[in-house]
Motif scaffolding. Structure first.
Motif, PDB file in Angstrom:
ATOM      1  N   LEU A  68       0.828  -1.206   0.000  1.00 38.34           N
ATOM      2  CA  LEU A  68       0.000   0.000   0.000  1.00 38.34           C
ATOM      3  C   LEU A  68       0.861   1.255   0.000  1.00 38.34           C
ATOM      4  O   LEU A  68       0.526   2.258  -0.635  1.00 38.34           O
ATOM      5  N   ASP A  69       1.996   1.192   0.681  1.00 36.47           N
ATOM      6  CA  ASP A  69       2.900   2.335   0.746  1.00 36.47           C
ATOM      7  C   ASP A  69       3.424   2.706  -0.639  1.00 36.47           C
ATOM      8  O   ASP A  69       3.478   3.881  -1.010  1.00 36.47           O
ATOM      9  N   ILE A 105      -6.453   8.394  -4.517  1.00 34.62           N
ATOM     10  CA  ILE A 105      -5.885   8.599  -3.183  1.00 34.62           C
ATOM     11  C   ILE A 105      -6.883   8.160  -2.118  1.00 34.62           C
ATOM     12  O   ILE A 105      -6.535   7.469  -1.154  1.00 34.62           O
ATOM     13  N   PHE A 106      -8.170   8.537  -2.307  1.00 32.42           N
ATOM     14  CA  PHE A 106      -9.211   8.153  -1.360  1.00 32.42           C
ATOM     15  C   PHE A 106      -9.340   6.630  -1.286  1.00 32.42           C
ATOM     16  O   PHE A 106      -9.508   6.057  -0.196  1.00 32.42           O
ATOM     17  N   GLN A 107      -9.266   5.961  -2.445  1.00 31.03           N
ATOM     18  CA  GLN A 107      -9.367   4.494  -2.462  1.00 31.03           C
ATOM     19  C   GLN A 107      -8.240   3.854  -1.661  1.00 31.03           C
ATOM     20  O   GLN A 107      -8.460   2.928  -0.874  1.00 31.03           O
ATOM     21  N   PHE A 108      -7.020   4.367  -1.869  1.00 30.27           N
ATOM     22  CA  PHE A 108      -5.888   3.799  -1.133  1.00 30.27           C
ATOM     23  C   PHE A 108      -5.968   4.133   0.349  1.00 30.27           C
ATOM     24  O   PHE A 108      -5.599   3.325   1.203  1.00 30.27           O
ATOM     25  N   THR A 128      -8.723   4.518   2.000  1.00 27.82           N
ATOM     26  CA  THR A 128      -9.763   3.621   2.517  1.00 27.82           C
ATOM     27  C   THR A 128      -9.193   2.235   2.782  1.00 27.82           C
ATOM     28  O   THR A 128      -9.464   1.612   3.819  1.00 27.82           O
ATOM     29  N   LYS A 129      -8.384   1.737   1.824  1.00 32.24           N
ATOM     30  CA  LYS A 129      -7.746   0.430   2.029  1.00 32.24           C
ATOM     31  C   LYS A 129      -6.821   0.467   3.240  1.00 32.24           C
ATOM     32  O   LYS A 129      -6.771  -0.471   4.033  1.00 32.24           O
ATOM     33  N   GLN A 166      -7.829  -0.925  10.731  1.00 32.13           N
ATOM     34  CA  GLN A 166      -8.937  -1.355  11.587  1.00 32.13           C
ATOM     35  C   GLN A 166      -8.866  -2.844  11.895  1.00 32.13           C
ATOM     36  O   GLN A 166      -9.074  -3.261  13.033  1.00 32.13           O
ATOM     37  N   TYR A 167      -8.569  -3.663  10.864  1.00 31.96           N
ATOM     38  CA  TYR A 167      -8.415  -5.100  11.097  1.00 31.96           C
ATOM     39  C   TYR A 167      -7.281  -5.360  12.078  1.00 31.96           C
ATOM     40  O   TYR A 167      -7.384  -6.186  12.984  1.00 31.96           O
TER      41      TYR A 167
END
Length: 729
Positions: A335-336, A380-383, A385-386, A392-393
């Motif tokens: 993700l980074d 950017i928002f999608q990433f 959110t991921k 959270q997990y």
């Protein structure tokens, strides 16, 4: 098949070299990404399949590019191979299974994909009902196994610790503060135990008052120690951040000009942002974690003395908690890299949006450009959110394990009190110790995550630090002193811009540029005029022989050579600074006499003196706006101010009106005396008085002579100026 080694691409355009790096590692050879970039003809647009093939063959692979049906790709070709993906990307085809295909995508990682989806992204055509796509097949030859692994260079964590070690005195003060603070904290559980077991049990209120006063004094002392420690830490972090970033800028300024042709603005800005992550890791996470480990050791020993069973429960629970967090590191890394890529695009897009606002409004393209920017924000928002979902997990599992451990310890502690194994005061002391132990465990987990982020940032920065400096690439054997001045001799000079399959821009140039004369270079757009100028300014490595007098051009240090040259490029830059500092760019304190002389030659002195602040007027993006003509005159003044032995002008007067051009050319003709001048221009008025005119056509010299000679020949030069003559220019 052995385990496939995956490498992440560091830049958006790095997919091709990174794929080749993975395949080389698969066959046992570790290659640096920069070596593969250089040999693949890497440029701002990335690389082509031909470029990857040439790079592969340079390290000992046998390659062939094929257009092949899927069933043959699976059954008949040596794997792994490189495939063209979505017409704009390269990935590694690792292996095929019954209904899935394993890909190594340098942008996203190892992933399995169905054959149907694979064909959708890979196939370009259909032949006899079969999907067909492009692949580059590679097999190692004996020469491949003769290659040696590239040595790892650049920064690592040991190197970064040198920045910390330079502040060892302050670090010792921090360590002393930590030990004092830990000592204060260590007393608290014993005081709490005493209040309950002695003060409350014996109903001795005076004893309780004394214990509470002691706790208050310890708390005040600890607060003062923490306050001092925070100030010392802030001082260290600011100094280290400045040092790291300064060293990066020093390295960036030492790189060859060609580097900046292949790097996007956003990529460089994101790498500067990477420095803050490294600094936070070193001064925040690392120091805090080291200090937290001391608390962990001290309070862990105390807890073990109180109860080995409770200590065992704490350690097992903390171990499970740490393992759970480590499970998410791989996804965080992927993700980074994705966030880096899209953040770099966002940075470049915003700068382009602001700087290009005039053109956007003139073209009525506001909606289109805004929508382009919004699409980047959506990604950017999608990433993000991921990233939020991942956190959270991770936090949900970590919270469950951590709180479960604390509840279990409370239960066993309470049971021990009921069974008479420990006192109530001891139980409260244990609860306090557990609270003190949880913070170091949390700090250790955060340290692991921060270390991963810092490691990723280091990988990206190493891409810069591993590059050879401009001076290191050169073989400097000549150090001219004084006013060394000579003509320029060019023999068999050719040049092709990086990129496999590119046509040569200059071909077999043979030319003598006489000392103390004006040489003009003319030709149609794309004929190689500006490229020739850039080669003579050491922008790129050249093939052929160039001499300054009797000295090889390669023997000159680039910095020393450019110091002897006055240069006006087409895209010259005006800084957000005063007019004086823009002209006297290399001088900390401008020389007023040289400043006035330069402005008179460039015919801009009247304009400057008409301004309220004169030479102190701020111009550039953060100052007063100036016209293109005024900008060109300032750039000419900058070149004249240096009073150089060599002058290089690239379309230096094309934005000037006829009157200004006439005055400036008359002034320059006087200034040019005794200097070697090369002028690239289209205008007849600029070149007609030159001592020598070079006509370039499609990268080759078609004519050489004076204005009179060339016009009488009615050749290429005559055709170039004919329209200007008819228009009366």
């Amino acid at each position: 098949m052995p385990r496939f080694n995956f490498y992440q691409q560091l830049d958006k355009m790095d997919c091709g070299p990174t794929c080749l790096r993975m395949i080389a590692k698969h066959y046992g050879l570790s290659l640096s990404i920069q070596r593969l970039r250089d040999s693949s003809g890497f440029n701002r647009g990335g690389v082509s399949l031909l470029g990857i093939s040439e790079a592969a063959e340079s390290v000992g692979f046998r390659t062939i590019a094929v257009k092949i049906p899927l069933d043959k790709l699976i059954k008949d070709v040596p794997l792994p191979c490189i495939i063209h993906w979505q017409q704009n990307h390269f990935v590694v085809f690792v292996k095929a299974q019954s209904n899935t295909i394993l890909l190594a995508d340098p942008a996203t990682g190892l992933r399995k994909i169905s054959k149907k989806d694979f064909c959708k992204y890979w196939a370009t055509t259909q032949e006899e009902g079969q999907p067909v796509g492009v692949a580059l097949l590679l097999e190692p030859t004996p020469a491949f196994y003769e290659q040696e692994d590239d040595k790892k260079q650049g920064l690592d964590f040991r190197y970064l610790l040198k920045y910390l070690w330079s502040y060892k005195k302050l670090l010792i003060q921090l360590a002393i503060g930590l030990l004092v603070g830990s000592g204060f904290q260590l007393v608290f559980p014993f005081l709490t135990q005493s209040i309950v077991d002695v003060g409350i049990q014996t109903r001795n209120l005076n004893f309780i008052y004394v214990m509470l006063a002691a706790q208050l004094m310890l708390f005040a002392s600890r607060t003062v120690v923490e306050f001092i420690r925070s100030w010392i830490l802030l001082h260290i972090s600011i100094r280290i951040n400045l040092s790291i970033l300064s060293d990066f800028l020093i390295k960036l300024m030492k790189l060859p000009m060609s580097f900046f042709d292949t790097k996007m603005f956003g990529d460089i800005m994101q790498r500067i942002g990477d420095h803050s992550r490294i600094e936070q890791f070193m001064t925040g996470q690392t120091i805090n974690t080291l200090f937290s480990m001391v608390n962990l050791l001290i309070f862990g020993c105390v807890l073990a003395l109180y109860s080995l069973s409770i200590f065992s429960i704490f350690m097992i629970g903390s171990g499970l908690y740490a393992c759970w967090v480590v499970l998410f590191l791989k996804e965080r890394r992927k993700l980074d890299f994705k966030m880096f890529d899209v953040a770099a695009k966002n940075q470049g897009s915003l700068v382009q949006l602001i700087q290009g606002m005039q053109e956007i409004k003139l073209a009525n393209a506001e909606h289109l450009k805004r929508w382009e920017w919004e699409r980047i924000q959506t990604r950017i928002f999608q990433f993000q959110t991921k990233g939020l979902a991942l956190n959270q997990y991770q936090q949900a599992g970590a919270f469950f394990l951590n709180e479960g451990k604390n509840i279990l310890i409370t239960f066993f502690s309470a049971k021990a009190v009921v069974d008479g194994q420990i006192t109530l005061g001891t139980m409260l002391a244990v609860q306090y110790i557990i609270g003190q132990l949880n913070a170091p465990i949390e700090a250790l987990i955060q340290f692991v995550q921060a270390a991963q982020s810092a490691k990723i940032s280091l990988e990206r920065l190493n891409e810069i630090h591993e590059l050879d400096d401009e001076e290191k690439k050169e073989k400097i054997t000549y150090q001219p002193s004084g006013k060394h001045h000579a003509g320029i001799s060019i023999k068999n000079l050719s040049f092709t811009y990086p990129g496999a399959g590119n046509d040569p821009v200059l071909k077999n140039i043979n030319l003598e540029i006489p000392e103390g004369k004006v040489t003009a270079i003319v030709g149609t757009s794309g004929s190689g005029k500006t490229t020739l100028l850039k080669l003579l300014l050491k922008f790129y490595d050249l093939k052929g022989e160039v001499k300054i007098g009797n000295v090889l051009f390669d023997s000159y240090n680039a910095r020393d050579w450019r110091g002897r040259c006055g240069i006006v490029m087409q895209d010259g830059f005006i800084f957000s600074d005063t007019i004086a500092r823009n002209i006297a760019l290399g001088d900390e304190q401008p020389n007023l006499e040289k400043l006035y002389n330069a402005c008179e030659v460039a015919n801009i002195l009247d304009f400057i003196e008409s301004l309220p602040l004169g030479f102190n007027t701020k111009i550039g993006s953060e100052g007063n706006g100036i016209s293109q003509g005024q900008k060109q005159r300032l750039l000419i003044a900058r070149a004249v101010y240096k009073d150089p032995q060599y002058l290089f002008f690239d379309e230096a007067t094309n934005a000037l009106d006829a009157n200004n051009e006439k005055i400036i050319l008359e002034n320059l003709n006087s200034f040019f005396k005794g200097k070697t001048v090369i002028v690239v221009a289209h205008r007849l008025s600029t070149v007609k008085n030159a001592d020598q005119i070079i006509v370039l056509h499609k990268g080759e010299i078609s004519e050489i002579g004076t204005h009179e000679n060339l016009t009488s020949k009615r050749g290429e030069y005559f055709n170039l100026v004919k329209n200007q003559l008819e228009l009366g220019n």
